[in-house]
Motif scaffolding. Structure first.
Motif, PDB file in Angstrom:
ATOM      1  N   GLY A  41       0.812  -1.220   0.000  1.00  0.00           N
ATOM      2  CA  GLY A  41       0.000   0.000   0.000  1.00  0.00           C
ATOM      3  C   GLY A  41       0.838   1.258   0.000  1.00  0.00           C
ATOM      4  N   MET A  42       1.890   1.272   0.801  1.00  0.00           N
ATOM      5  CA  MET A  42       2.750   2.453   0.837  1.00  0.00           C
ATOM      6  C   MET A  42       3.525   2.601  -0.465  1.00  0.00           C
ATOM      7  SD  MET A  42       3.161   4.899   2.861  1.00  0.00           S
ATOM      8  CE  MET A  42       3.790   6.330   2.014  1.00  0.00           C
ATOM      9  N   ALA A  43       3.924   1.478  -1.058  1.00  0.00           N
ATOM     10  CA  ALA A  43       4.630   1.554  -2.345  1.00  0.00           C
ATOM     11  C   ALA A  43       3.735   2.135  -3.431  1.00  0.00           C
ATOM     12  CB  ALA A  43       5.121   0.171  -2.743  1.00  0.00           C
ATOM     13  N   ILE A  44       2.483   1.715  -3.460  1.00  0.00           N
ATOM     14  CA  ILE A  44       1.550   2.241  -4.462  1.00  0.00           C
ATOM     15  C   ILE A  44       1.283   3.720  -4.216  1.00  0.00           C
ATOM     16  CG2 ILE A  44      -0.847   2.124  -5.269  1.00  0.00           C
ATOM     17  CD1 ILE A  44      -0.667  -0.923  -4.804  1.00  0.00           C
ATOM     18  N   ALA A  45       1.107   4.095  -2.946  1.00  0.00           N
ATOM     19  CA  ALA A  45       0.847   5.498  -2.629  1.00  0.00           C
ATOM     20  C   ALA A  45       2.040   6.376  -2.989  1.00  0.00           C
ATOM     21  CB  ALA A  45       0.515   5.644  -1.146  1.00  0.00           C
ATOM     22  N   ALA A  46       3.244   5.920  -2.664  1.00  0.00           N
ATOM     23  CA  ALA A  46       4.433   6.712  -2.980  1.00  0.00           C
ATOM     24  C   ALA A  46       4.645   6.807  -4.480  1.00  0.00           C
ATOM     25  CB  ALA A  46       5.653   6.089  -2.312  1.00  0.00           C
ATOM     26  N   ALA A  47       4.402   5.711  -5.195  1.00  0.00           N
ATOM     27  CA  ALA A  47       4.564   5.745  -6.647  1.00  0.00           C
ATOM     28  C   ALA A  47       3.548   6.685  -7.285  1.00  0.00           C
ATOM     29  CB  ALA A  47       4.425   4.340  -7.225  1.00  0.00           C
ATOM     30  N   GLY A  48       2.310   6.611  -6.833  1.00  0.00           N
ATOM     31  CA  GLY A  48       1.279   7.492  -7.376  1.00  0.00           C
ATOM     32  C   GLY A  48       1.566   8.963  -7.097  1.00  0.00           C
ATOM     33  N   CYS A  49       1.998   9.254  -5.883  1.00  0.00           N
ATOM     34  CA  CYS A  49       2.323  10.640  -5.544  1.00  0.00           C
ATOM     35  C   CYS A  49       3.545  11.114  -6.320  1.00  0.00           C
ATOM     36  CB  CYS A  49       2.553  10.773  -4.044  1.00  0.00           C
ATOM     37  SG  CYS A  49       1.051  10.613  -3.088  1.00  0.00           S
ATOM     38  N   GLY A  50       4.526  10.247  -6.497  1.00  0.00           N
ATOM     39  CA  GLY A  50       5.706  10.624  -7.271  1.00  0.00           C
ATOM     40  C   GLY A  50       5.356  10.925  -8.718  1.00  0.00           C
ATOM     41  N   LEU A  51       4.498  10.103  -9.309  1.00  0.00           N
ATOM     42  CA  LEU A  51       4.058  10.359 -10.683  1.00  0.00           C
ATOM     43  C   LEU A  51       3.268  11.663 -10.779  1.00  0.00           C
ATOM     44  CD1 LEU A  51       2.955   6.805 -11.832  1.00  0.00           C
ATOM     45  CD2 LEU A  51       4.871   8.131 -12.695  1.00  0.00           C
ATOM     46  N   GLY A  52       2.396  11.889  -9.818  1.00  0.00           N
ATOM     47  CA  GLY A  52       1.603  13.117  -9.824  1.00  0.00           C
ATOM     48  C   GLY A  52       2.471  14.353  -9.670  1.00  0.00           C
ATOM     49  N   GLN A  53       3.452  14.283  -8.792  1.00  0.00           N
ATOM     50  CA  GLN A  53       4.338  15.429  -8.608  1.00  0.00           C
ATOM     51  C   GLN A  53       5.197  15.661  -9.843  1.00  0.00           C
ATOM     52  OE1 GLN A  53       6.396  14.571  -4.949  1.00  0.00           O
ATOM     53  NE2 GLN A  53       4.796  15.522  -3.721  1.00  0.00           N
ATOM     54  N   GLY A  54       5.651  14.598 -10.465  1.00  0.00           N
ATOM     55  CA  GLY A  54       6.448  14.744 -11.674  1.00  0.00           C
ATOM     56  C   GLY A  54       5.657  15.365 -12.813  1.00  0.00           C
ATOM     57  N   LEU A  55       4.414  14.922 -12.967  1.00  0.00           N
ATOM     58  CA  LEU A  55       3.570  15.501 -14.022  1.00  0.00           C
ATOM     59  C   LEU A  55       3.260  16.969 -13.742  1.00  0.00           C
ATOM     60  CD1 LEU A  55       1.075  12.555 -14.646  1.00  0.00           C
ATOM     61  CD2 LEU A  55       2.927  13.334 -16.135  1.00  0.00           C
ATOM     62  N   GLY A  56       3.027  17.286 -12.473  1.00  0.00           N
ATOM     63  CA  GLY A  56       2.768  18.687 -12.115  1.00  0.00           C
ATOM     64  C   GLY A  56       3.973  19.572 -12.351  1.00  0.00           C
ATOM     65  N   LEU A  57       5.142  19.092 -12.007  1.00  0.00           N
ATOM     66  CA  LEU A  57       6.367  19.861 -12.223  1.00  0.00           C
ATOM     67  C   LEU A  57       6.634  20.047 -13.711  1.00  0.00           C
ATOM     68  CD1 LEU A  57       8.795  21.219 -10.938  1.00  0.00           C
ATOM     69  CD2 LEU A  57       9.958  19.034 -10.971  1.00  0.00           C
ATOM     70  N   ARG A  58       6.395  18.998 -14.494  1.00  0.00           N
ATOM     71  CA  ARG A  58       6.579  19.107 -15.943  1.00  0.00           C
ATOM     72  C   ARG A  58       5.657  20.175 -16.531  1.00  0.00           C
ATOM     73  NH1 ARG A  58       4.540  14.486 -19.704  1.00  0.00           N
ATOM     74  NH2 ARG A  58       2.666  15.699 -19.434  1.00  0.00           N
TER      75      ARG A  58
END
Length: 107
Positions: A41-58
């Motif tokens: 669960g934590m791996a999925i949450a961290a991966a999802g948040c990392g993807l979201g932050q990367g897309l937002g920064l882009r």
């Protein structure tokens, strides 16, 4: 339509299996399965948040590159959005810690 059907079937399956989970006796397997579930669960949450932050920064970088004068407003909005996204990972961490240390499934 297919997505809606799969969502409905998954919901029915989870509701049907909830009674079995609550009726089960606490066993060592429950602790190990809880540990595995919190890790996944934590791996999925961290991966999802990392993807979201990367897309937002882009998107913020592209917006600033297209219109440099709007950089200040974009930066403020970006930081606010990143804080909201990171709060989701913190909520997942809190839920996982509750499951690990105050597990309701262990007697």
């Amino acid at each position: 339509m297919r997505k809606l059907l799969l969502t409905a079937l998954n919901t029915v399956a989870l509701v049907a299996l909830a009674g079995v989970a609550f009726a089960a006796e606490a066993a060592p397997e429950v602790v190990s399965m809880t540990s595995l579930a919190t890790a996944i669960g934590m791996a999925i949450a961290a991966a999802g948040c990392g993807l979201g932050q990367g897309l937002g920064l882009r998107a913020a970088c592209e917006g600033t590159a297209r219109n440099p004068e709007a950089g200040g407003k974009i930066t403020v909005t970006l930081i606010l959005g990143l804080a909201f996204i990171e709060s989701l990972a913190i909520y997942a961490l809190v839920v996982n810690l509750i499951l690990l240390f105050a597990n309701p499934f262990i007697g």
